[in-house]
Scaffold this motif. Structure first.
Motif, PDB file in Angstrom:
ATOM      1  N   ALA A 159      -3.606 -11.482  30.639  1.00  0.00           N
ATOM      2  CA  ALA A 159      -3.073 -11.617  29.271  1.00  0.00           C
ATOM      3  C   ALA A 159      -1.776 -12.414  29.281  1.00  0.00           C
ATOM      4  CB  ALA A 159      -2.846 -10.235  28.657  1.00  0.00           C
ATOM      5  N   ALA A 160      -0.897 -12.107  30.224  1.00  0.00           N
ATOM      6  CA  ALA A 160       0.393 -12.802  30.281  1.00  0.00           C
ATOM      7  C   ALA A 160       0.200 -14.279  30.604  1.00  0.00           C
ATOM      8  CB  ALA A 160       1.299 -12.145  31.322  1.00  0.00           C
ATOM      9  N   LEU A 161      -0.794 -14.570  31.440  1.00  0.00           N
ATOM     10  CA  LEU A 161      -1.051 -15.972  31.788  1.00  0.00           C
ATOM     11  C   LEU A 161      -1.601 -16.743  30.581  1.00  0.00           C
ATOM     12  CD1 LEU A 161      -0.858 -17.953  34.167  1.00  0.00           C
ATOM     13  CD2 LEU A 161      -3.257 -17.423  34.679  1.00  0.00           C
ATOM     14  N   ALA A 162      -2.483 -16.107  29.817  1.00  0.00           N
ATOM     15  CA  ALA A 162      -3.006 -16.747  28.604  1.00  0.00           C
ATOM     16  C   ALA A 162      -1.860 -17.035  27.639  1.00  0.00           C
ATOM     17  CB  ALA A 162      -4.057 -15.861  27.935  1.00  0.00           C
ATOM     18  N   ASP A 209       4.033  -3.101  29.651  1.00  0.00           N
ATOM     19  CA  ASP A 209       5.231  -3.941  29.765  1.00  0.00           C
ATOM     20  C   ASP A 209       5.303  -4.698  31.086  1.00  0.00           C
ATOM     21  OD1 ASP A 209       6.112  -3.115  27.285  1.00  0.00           O
ATOM     22  OD2 ASP A 209       7.231  -1.422  28.094  1.00  0.00           O
ATOM     23  N   GLY A 210       4.265  -4.627  31.892  1.00  0.00           N
ATOM     24  CA  GLY A 210       4.290  -5.253  33.214  1.00  0.00           C
ATOM     25  C   GLY A 210       4.277  -4.186  34.293  1.00  0.00           C
ATOM     26  N   LEU A 211       3.608  -4.474  35.399  1.00  0.00           N
ATOM     27  CA  LEU A 211       3.420  -3.474  36.460  1.00  0.00           C
ATOM     28  C   LEU A 211       4.744  -2.892  36.945  1.00  0.00           C
ATOM     29  CD1 LEU A 211       1.554  -2.014  38.525  1.00  0.00           C
ATOM     30  CD2 LEU A 211       2.012  -3.931  40.070  1.00  0.00           C
ATOM     31  N   LEU A 212       5.712  -3.744  37.271  1.00  0.00           N
ATOM     32  CA  LEU A 212       6.954  -3.228  37.870  1.00  0.00           C
ATOM     33  C   LEU A 212       7.725  -2.353  36.891  1.00  0.00           C
ATOM     34  CD1 LEU A 212       8.156  -6.320  39.913  1.00  0.00           C
ATOM     35  CD2 LEU A 212       6.925  -4.287  40.702  1.00  0.00           C
ATOM     36  N   VAL A 235      -6.208  -9.454  41.114  1.00  0.00           N
ATOM     37  CA  VAL A 235      -6.057 -10.570  40.168  1.00  0.00           C
ATOM     38  C   VAL A 235      -7.373 -11.314  40.015  1.00  0.00           C
ATOM     39  CG1 VAL A 235      -3.579 -10.939  40.504  1.00  0.00           C
ATOM     40  CG2 VAL A 235      -5.202 -12.092  42.011  1.00  0.00           C
ATOM     41  N   SER A 236      -7.554 -11.921  38.855  1.00  0.00           N
ATOM     42  CA  SER A 236      -8.741 -12.747  38.600  1.00  0.00           C
ATOM     43  C   SER A 236      -8.569 -14.087  39.329  1.00  0.00           C
ATOM     44  CB  SER A 236      -8.863 -13.003  37.102  1.00  0.00           C
ATOM     45  OG  SER A 236      -7.744 -13.763  36.666  1.00  0.00           O
ATOM     46  N   ALA A 237      -9.642 -14.855  39.396  1.00  0.00           N
ATOM     47  CA  ALA A 237      -9.582 -16.176  40.039  1.00  0.00           C
ATOM     48  C   ALA A 237      -8.569 -17.060  39.318  1.00  0.00           C
ATOM     49  CB  ALA A 237     -10.962 -16.823  40.026  1.00  0.00           C
ATOM     50  N   ALA A 238      -8.524 -16.967  37.987  1.00  0.00           N
ATOM     51  CA  ALA A 238      -7.602 -17.807  37.204  1.00  0.00           C
ATOM     52  C   ALA A 238      -6.152 -17.488  37.561  1.00  0.00           C
ATOM     53  CB  ALA A 238      -7.844 -17.592  35.707  1.00  0.00           C
ATOM     54  N   VAL A 239      -5.842 -16.203  37.689  1.00  0.00           N
ATOM     55  CA  VAL A 239      -4.471 -15.811  38.032  1.00  0.00           C
ATOM     56  C   VAL A 239      -4.171 -16.150  39.492  1.00  0.00           C
ATOM     57  CG1 VAL A 239      -2.896 -13.843  38.293  1.00  0.00           C
ATOM     58  CG2 VAL A 239      -4.315 -14.036  36.243  1.00  0.00           C
ATOM     59  N   ARG A 240      -5.160 -15.930  40.360  1.00  0.00           N
ATOM     60  CA  ARG A 240      -4.950 -16.239  41.783  1.00  0.00           C
ATOM     61  C   ARG A 240      -4.531 -17.698  41.969  1.00  0.00           C
ATOM     62  NH1 ARG A 240      -5.267 -13.689  46.031  1.00  0.00           N
ATOM     63  NH2 ARG A 240      -6.427 -11.932  45.170  1.00  0.00           N
ATOM     64  N   ALA A 241      -5.160 -18.571  41.200  1.00  0.00           N
ATOM     65  CA  ALA A 241      -4.856 -20.009  41.321  1.00  0.00           C
ATOM     66  C   ALA A 241      -3.413 -20.326  40.931  1.00  0.00           C
ATOM     67  CB  ALA A 241      -5.828 -20.812  40.451  1.00  0.00           C
ATOM     68  N   GLN A 242      -2.757 -19.421  40.194  1.00  0.00           N
ATOM     69  CA  GLN A 242      -1.379 -19.666  39.735  1.00  0.00           C
ATOM     70  C   GLN A 242      -0.343 -18.925  40.581  1.00  0.00           C
ATOM     71  OE1 GLN A 242      -0.731 -21.831  37.234  1.00  0.00           O
ATOM     72  NE2 GLN A 242      -2.946 -22.176  37.185  1.00  0.00           N
ATOM     73  N   LEU A 243      -0.809 -18.147  41.587  1.00  0.00           N
ATOM     74  CA  LEU A 243       0.125 -17.268  42.301  1.00  0.00           C
ATOM     75  C   LEU A 243       1.189 -18.013  43.113  1.00  0.00           C
ATOM     76  CD1 LEU A 243      -1.778 -14.117  43.583  1.00  0.00           C
ATOM     77  CD2 LEU A 243      -0.044 -14.315  41.803  1.00  0.00           C
ATOM     78  N   CYS A 251       3.661 -13.243  35.920  1.00  0.00           N
ATOM     79  CA  CYS A 251       2.586 -12.696  35.077  1.00  0.00           C
ATOM     80  C   CYS A 251       1.995 -11.429  35.698  1.00  0.00           C
ATOM     81  CB  CYS A 251       1.484 -13.739  34.875  1.00  0.00           C
ATOM     82  SG  CYS A 251       1.962 -15.054  33.741  1.00  0.00           S
ATOM     83  N   VAL A 252       1.817 -11.430  37.010  1.00  0.00           N
ATOM     84  CA  VAL A 252       1.187 -10.295  37.679  1.00  0.00           C
ATOM     85  C   VAL A 252       2.138  -9.102  37.772  1.00  0.00           C
ATOM     86  CG1 VAL A 252       0.188  -9.476  39.844  1.00  0.00           C
ATOM     87  CG2 VAL A 252      -0.315 -11.789  39.015  1.00  0.00           C
ATOM     88  N   LEU A 253       3.387  -9.382  38.148  1.00  0.00           N
ATOM     89  CA  LEU A 253       4.329  -8.284  38.419  1.00  0.00           C
ATOM     90  C   LEU A 253       5.035  -7.784  37.162  1.00  0.00           C
ATOM     91  CD1 LEU A 253       5.947  -9.701  41.678  1.00  0.00           C
ATOM     92  CD2 LEU A 253       4.498  -7.678  41.518  1.00  0.00           C
TER      93      LEU A 253
END
Ligand code: ADP
Ligand code: MG
Length: 317
Positions: A159-162, A209-212, A235-243, A251-253
């Motif tokens: 969601a955060a990446l979108a 509000d985010g994992l952390l 993470v999804s493939a889309a998010v992995r590509a941005q890590l 976005c993840v943390l």
């Protein structure tokens, strides 16, 4: 259209699970013997939580979804909701779609709309959700203990990446943007998982509000610390590509709007949780361990350690 007609047309559905629903000065509800009532409110404000031209069907879904997510995080079975609406005008096309999105999700989870309030004003949507949980079985934030596993459902950061793409902070390939969009506009609250975690999870919270930040609430309430493995975060493939990008990691943390459940459980429950994941068709990832103290550290793939509280990462949201 009068306010009364509007309520009757768009917000009055049958409520067999209530003693009295919409139409009187108050609804009358009865909690089953041995059950505790769980109550929570969440408000969505135009311009803060969504854009004024947001798709009304998806808005109806999300208004209820964020509230169902709070019930899930308590291990409560959602039963009833009230809806307080402030609307700039009585736009029938908008109301029809909003209520369709709201009730489609409500019916899927057996939730009855039993009341609310409707007024003219800036667009503002507030749901109060009520659910039932057996006495002393609710999943609180305060039960985590050193040595326990930390788990998270689904994937994080979509969601955060979108949103980052919509706001021009990243430029996603079209297919990746398309795969992240449903997480932003149509989050699926983990209600079935939350109920199944009664008696298994020692603490739980929904990741809004985010994992952390949200895991931080568990750590604070439980007076413990955590060690997380960046590589273990789902993470999804889309998010992995941005890590590799800082924005992808953020976005993840710390992204937010995930509406997944983060919970802790003793290691003795690992097999049971794997079986539950299989049964629900929902990935459950073991992302770290609860430790004594109050630090939250993230071990990155290259062996370096990010101390979250000292790095200020938890103030990212
Ligand atoms: P009151 O003047 O007593 O506050 P209202 O005229 O505001 O009553 O509401 C009439 C009935 O309609 C009440 O039962 C109320 O709970 C219900 N209601 C009002 N707005 C909504 C809404 N948006 N969704 C569901 N029920 C609503
Ligand atoms: Mg009223």
């Amino acid at each position: 259209m009068s306010e009364f007609d509007l309520i009757k047309r768009y917000f009055t559905h049958a409520t067999p699970g209530a003693e009295l629903g919409v139409g009187d000065d108050a609804a009358l509800l009865r909690v089953a013997p041995g059950m505790t009532l769980a109550v929570s409110s969440d408000m969505l404000v135009s311009g803060t939580h969504f854009l004024p031209d947001a798709d009304p069907y998806l808005l109806g879904h999300k208004t209820l979804a964020v509230n169902l997510s709070d019930m899930a995080a308590m291990g409560a079975t959602p039963r009833w909701a009230t809806l307080a609406l402030s609307l700039p005008q009585a736009d029938e096309g908008w109301l029809q779609k909003f209520s369709a999105g709201f009730f489609a999700l409500a019916e899927r989870h057996g939730v009855e709309l039993v009341g609310g309030d409707t007024t003219r004003g800036p667009l503002n949507l507030c749901v109060t959700i009520m659910g039932e949980v057996p006495q002393r079985a609710a999943l609180r934030r305060s039960g985590a203990q050193a040595g326990e596993d930390i788990w998270v459902s689904g994937t994080l950061g979509d969601a955060a990446l979108a949103l980052a793409h919509l706001q021009g902070r990243v430029a996603l390939p079209a297919a990746d943007f398309a795969s992240c969009m449903p997480a932003l506009h149509q989050p699926q609250p983990r209600v079935v998982l939350g109920v199944a975690l009664r008696g298994i999870a020692s603490s739980a919270i929904d990741v809004s509000d985010g994992l952390l930040a949200d895991l931080g609430h568990i750590l604070e309430s439980s007076a413990v610390g955590a060690e997380l493995s960046l590589a273990a975060l789902p993470v999804s493939a889309a998010v992995r590509a941005q890590l590799v990008q800082p924005e992808g990691r953020r976005c993840v943390l710390a992204g937010g709007d995930d509406y997944e459940l983060c919970f802790t459980a003793p290691a003795t429950h690992r097999d049971e949780l794997q079986q539950l994941s299989h049964k629900l068709g929902l990935p459950l990832a073991r992302i770290g361990t609860i430790v004594s103290g109050n630090r939250c550290t993230v071990h990155s793939e290259d062996g370096s350690i990010i101390n979250i509280r000292e790095s200020g990462y938890d103030h990212f949201t």
